[in-house]
Design a protein around this motif. Sequence first.
Motif, PDB file in Angstrom:
ATOM      1  N   VAL A   1      60.749 -56.223  69.832  1.00 51.95           N
ATOM      2  CA  VAL A   1      61.719 -56.785  68.739  1.00 51.95           C
ATOM      3  C   VAL A   1      61.508 -56.320  67.447  1.00 51.95           C
ATOM      4  O   VAL A   1      62.188 -55.879  66.442  1.00 51.95           O
ATOM      5  N   ALA A   2      59.972 -56.286  66.969  1.00 53.20           N
ATOM      6  CA  ALA A   2      59.547 -56.018  65.771  1.00 53.20           C
ATOM      7  C   ALA A   2      59.558 -54.295  65.467  1.00 53.20           C
ATOM      8  O   ALA A   2      59.358 -54.089  64.185  1.00 53.20           O
ATOM      9  N   TYR A   3      59.859 -53.392  66.117  1.00 52.00           N
ATOM     10  CA  TYR A   3      60.161 -52.090  66.128  1.00 52.00           C
ATOM     11  C   TYR A   3      61.287 -51.872  65.026  1.00 52.00           C
ATOM     12  O   TYR A   3      62.251 -52.265  65.278  1.00 52.00           O
ATOM     13  N   LEU A   4      61.002 -51.107  63.927  1.00 54.95           N
ATOM     14  CA  LEU A   4      61.851 -50.901  62.996  1.00 54.95           C
ATOM     15  C   LEU A   4      63.188 -50.400  63.410  1.00 54.95           C
ATOM     16  O   LEU A   4      64.319 -51.074  63.178  1.00 54.95           O
ATOM     17  N   PRO A   5      63.086 -49.177  64.143  1.00 50.28           N
ATOM     18  CA  PRO A   5      64.377 -48.720  64.671  1.00 50.28           C
ATOM     19  C   PRO A   5      65.243 -49.820  65.419  1.00 50.28           C
ATOM     20  O   PRO A   5      66.490 -49.794  65.415  1.00 50.28           O
ATOM     21  N   ASN A   6      64.351 -50.629  66.351  1.00 51.63           N
ATOM     22  CA  ASN A   6      65.322 -51.783  67.259  1.00 51.63           C
ATOM     23  C   ASN A   6      66.228 -52.552  66.309  1.00 51.63           C
ATOM     24  O   ASN A   6      67.124 -53.251  66.480  1.00 51.63           O
ATOM     25  N   GLN A   7      65.460 -52.969  65.324  1.00 55.94           N
ATOM     26  CA  GLN A   7      65.983 -54.005  64.163  1.00 55.94           C
ATOM     27  C   GLN A   7      67.201 -53.395  63.455  1.00 55.94           C
ATOM     28  O   GLN A   7      68.169 -54.074  63.311  1.00 55.94           O
ATOM     29  N   VAL A   8      67.251 -51.965  63.223  1.00 55.59           N
ATOM     30  CA  VAL A   8      68.189 -51.443  62.627  1.00 55.59           C
ATOM     31  C   VAL A   8      69.347 -51.237  63.688  1.00 55.59           C
ATOM     32  O   VAL A   8      70.662 -51.573  63.603  1.00 55.59           O
ATOM     33  N   TYR A   9      68.988 -50.857  65.129  1.00 55.28           N
ATOM     34  CA  TYR A   9      70.214 -51.047  65.959  1.00 55.28           C
ATOM     35  C   TYR A   9      71.076 -52.230  66.102  1.00 55.28           C
ATOM     36  O   TYR A   9      72.214 -52.178  66.410  1.00 55.28           O
ATOM     37  N   ILE A  10      70.294 -53.400  66.211  1.00 51.53           N
ATOM     38  CA  ILE A  10      71.097 -54.633  66.094  1.00 51.53           C
ATOM     39  C   ILE A  10      71.665 -55.218  64.745  1.00 51.53           C
ATOM     40  O   ILE A  10      72.149 -56.115  64.948  1.00 51.53           O
ATOM     41  N   GLY A  11      71.567 -54.375  63.754  1.00 47.34           N
ATOM     42  CA  GLY A  11      72.093 -54.825  62.490  1.00 47.34           C
ATOM     43  C   GLY A  11      71.325 -55.772  61.702  1.00 47.34           C
ATOM     44  O   GLY A  11      71.750 -55.942  60.745  1.00 47.34           O
ATOM     45  N   ASN A  12      70.085 -55.769  61.906  1.00 52.08           N
ATOM     46  CA  ASN A  12      69.183 -56.691  60.975  1.00 52.08           C
ATOM     47  C   ASN A  12      68.689 -55.932  59.716  1.00 52.08           C
ATOM     48  O   ASN A  12      68.153 -56.449  58.919  1.00 52.08           O
ATOM     49  N   MET A  13      68.612 -54.449  59.919  1.00 55.87           N
ATOM     50  CA  MET A  13      68.315 -53.558  58.734  1.00 55.87           C
ATOM     51  C   MET A  13      69.212 -52.416  58.696  1.00 55.87           C
ATOM     52  O   MET A  13      69.990 -52.289  59.885  1.00 55.87           O
ATOM     53  N   THR A  14      69.293 -51.807  57.713  1.00 54.83           N
ATOM     54  CA  THR A  14      70.160 -50.841  57.415  1.00 54.83           C
ATOM     55  C   THR A  14      69.581 -49.427  57.852  1.00 54.83           C
ATOM     56  O   THR A  14      68.255 -49.474  57.626  1.00 54.83           O
ATOM     57  N   PRO A  15      70.256 -48.291  58.093  1.00 58.31           N
ATOM     58  CA  PRO A  15      69.292 -47.278  58.124  1.00 58.31           C
ATOM     59  C   PRO A  15      68.978 -46.752  56.886  1.00 58.31           C
ATOM     60  O   PRO A  15      67.650 -45.923  56.744  1.00 58.31           O
ATOM     61  N   GLU A  16      69.294 -47.126  55.570  1.00 59.12           N
ATOM     62  CA  GLU A  16      68.833 -46.855  54.314  1.00 59.12           C
ATOM     63  C   GLU A  16      67.480 -47.428  54.111  1.00 59.12           C
ATOM     64  O   GLU A  16      66.468 -47.065  53.637  1.00 59.12           O
ATOM     65  N   GLU A  17      67.385 -48.788  54.695  1.00 58.01           N
ATOM     66  CA  GLU A  17      66.138 -49.554  54.394  1.00 58.01           C
ATOM     67  C   GLU A  17      65.241 -48.805  55.527  1.00 58.01           C
ATOM     68  O   GLU A  17      64.049 -48.739  54.916  1.00 58.01           O
ATOM     69  N   LEU A  18      65.481 -48.336  56.488  1.00 53.86           N
ATOM     70  CA  LEU A  18      64.769 -47.633  57.442  1.00 53.86           C
ATOM     71  C   LEU A  18      63.833 -46.372  56.764  1.00 53.86           C
ATOM     72  O   LEU A  18      62.732 -46.155  57.047  1.00 53.86           O
ATOM     73  N   GLU A  19      64.721 -45.768  56.129  1.00 53.61           N
ATOM     74  CA  GLU A  19      64.403 -44.415  55.392  1.00 53.61           C
ATOM     75  C   GLU A  19      63.589 -44.702  54.585  1.00 53.61           C
ATOM     76  O   GLU A  19      62.376 -43.919  54.208  1.00 53.61           O
ATOM     77  N   GLY A  20      63.324 -46.025  54.285  1.00 57.21           N
ATOM     78  CA  GLY A  20      62.090 -46.334  53.063  1.00 57.21           C
ATOM     79  C   GLY A  20      60.589 -46.394  53.662  1.00 57.21           C
ATOM     80  O   GLY A  20      59.571 -46.605  53.215  1.00 57.21           O
ATOM     81  N   TYR A  21      60.811 -46.441  55.090  1.00 55.18           N
ATOM     82  CA  TYR A  21      59.424 -46.577  55.962  1.00 55.18           C
ATOM     83  C   TYR A  21      58.999 -45.088  56.398  1.00 55.18           C
ATOM     84  O   TYR A  21      59.959 -44.488  57.040  1.00 55.18           O
ATOM     85  N   ALA A  22      57.957 -44.698  55.891  1.00 56.45           N
ATOM     86  CA  ALA A  22      57.352 -43.308  56.557  1.00 56.45           C
ATOM     87  C   ALA A  22      57.106 -43.384  58.188  1.00 56.45           C
ATOM     88  O   ALA A  22      56.616 -44.438  58.503  1.00 56.45           O
ATOM     89  N   LEU A  23      57.254 -42.300  58.768  1.00 50.48           N
ATOM     90  CA  LEU A  23      56.673 -42.329  60.073  1.00 50.48           C
ATOM     91  C   LEU A  23      55.388 -42.107  60.311  1.00 50.48           C
ATOM     92  O   LEU A  23      54.817 -41.538  59.262  1.00 50.48           O
ATOM     93  N   PRO A  24      54.633 -42.484  61.231  1.00 47.99           N
ATOM     94  CA  PRO A  24      55.198 -43.271  62.523  1.00 47.99           C
ATOM     95  C   PRO A  24      55.802 -44.731  62.203  1.00 47.99           C
ATOM     96  O   PRO A  24      55.010 -45.309  61.782  1.00 47.99           O
TER      97      PRO A  24
END
Lengths: 539, 100
Positions: free
Chosen positions: A82-105
């Motif tokens: 649940v806490a995995y960033l991409p999963n939170q984006v998938y269900i709409g709790n975060m946006t792709p732009e917000e995810l971009e702000g986090y460096a891999l991994p």
Amino acid sequence: MTKERNQHTGFVSCHRPFVYLAKTERVFELYSVVKGASYFIAHAPDMVVNNGTTQTTQRKADPYAEYLTQLEKSLRSYEDCVAYLPNQVYIGNMTPEELEGYALPWYEQKALGAQRKGKYGEIMPEDEFIGMMKICDVFDLVKLEAGFSASVKEKLGQHTLIDASQLQVFDKPSEEAELRKLIDKEHAEPIYYLGKIVGCIKAAHDIDESLSAHVIFENIVSKASCVLSILHLMDKTDVDKDEIAYVIECSEEACGDMNQRGGGNFAKAAAEIAGLTNATGCDVRGFCAGPTHALLQAASLVKAGLFKYVVVAAGGSTAKLGMNGKDHVKKGLPVLEDCVAGFAILVGENDGISPEINTDILGRHTVGTGSSPQAVISSLTAAALEKAGLKLTDVDKYSVEMQNPDITKPAGAGNVPEANYKMIGALAAMRGDIQKAELADFVKKHGMVGWAPTQGHIPSGVPYMGFARQDILDGKISRAMFIGKGSLFLGRMTNLFDGVSFVLQQNSGKGQAEAVSEETVKKLIAQSLKDFAGHLLQE
Amino acid sequence: MKEFTEEFGAENIVIVLGAAEGEAAGLAAETVTAGDPTFAGPLAGVQLGLRVYHVCEPEIKDEVDPQVYEEQISMMEMVLDIDDIIKEMTSIREQYCKYN
């Protein structure tokens, strides 16, 4: 509208009555719109171990392989999923732009305030999902033991989208001895939860491999994740279930028996459980390009006036669970492919507000296109846009194979969306839409980071539909292109590749203006009769 | 490739790769020269030593009709790290190719 003089009466007549013409032309002129989108994930670590093909084939080849021992230590908890960033984006709790702000991994980080439920759907724990498999089984093939049944009945009883009447299936649990007999002697496929057998799926036929327990398992998982996606879609849009006339299912599974192995119809089966009483439907297949093909068909059916609302939906795949598990485990990563995913999209008649599916800007990889990356990407982007007088830079965002790079990069498959954006950018530079030096900027401006689970059709274009709809409604962008690509050669019927694309655009507003009131229709009819009378007088 | 090599002779074969980055190109090149580095498949432990190039290397590019190259390859040439690919391919050829 053509007019001709009647040979016998001498009257000038129209081919079609005015009212009919007004209604149909309105439908034909206006594009279909996207009314909503939903996204679903089921956390399924036990299915990774027992049903993913990487693991099942390894177990057949060498049941004592070190990978299988290491695998179970590398599984994530539900909370981590649940806490995995991409999963939170998938269900709409975060946006792709917000995810971009986090460096891999990303697997080393956690989303702050992560939630099970999101704007577009939810991330369901494995036990509840197994319960949903039971609810979706209409042939008494899913057998669950008593303690597990009671537990999931209580949990699903709290779920707002599950009707109390659907929980009755848990009232007849199976004895442990019965489960043991089915698994040991009748080729039933065990269902595990937390490493223990909590039930099984029976073979639906003694000999027919198309109805084997293995196939039924895959299909019920696909159906259940499709059903939950549809339930979320109906919950998150303002259209009543009864108004859904047609469902197109576009996963990569096949249901049928030995005489019609891919006979179908997941669409109607899912619609039944989701309570879409007035819907019929069918399945559309095209490997990973399936969803884009299905959306084009839905858009066409609505635009042609056959149906007011069409749902495009797909469930996920057990086979692809842990597909890159060997690489992840070898590199000390958690097994990130532990999610069965699904989505549903509602396509409807133009309401004057929702973003339109522009079916006049169609990218098509044809039989004659060729297989070089340049030919493929040109056919799906530039060639389609050029016909509409648009440049590659006129599309604000491209939604390509939105595979999560956190999963693909450690597996040696690179950053799939980024590779696609670089190709589109290079094409733009070749065509003079941008300078070569602007390529990196193009990728950043018109691209996105990938966030979707690597379940074939799931990351293919569609993950952005929910965000694209919102971004267009919010005026952040005006045009997005959805590209679906499919590796047809995997089926061994052709060496060809495939792909289709379309543009989602801001609503022109015509739909609203032309959503005529009864009074307007009366006025139009009156005007028409007046004009007609005028013609008669002139005769 | 093993069959072709047996049929036509290793000295008559040139392998052309289209991998998207240096490491992948190097692995494929190693497979057809020193043998499959993963020790899987028919080329495990088989040292064919074939001539091998990436399609974006000048040795191949110069052999292709410029118009065809422009239509089919130029876009990817812009995307790929050509220097890295050339470096990787050259290294493999210098180590394992028997026909240069």
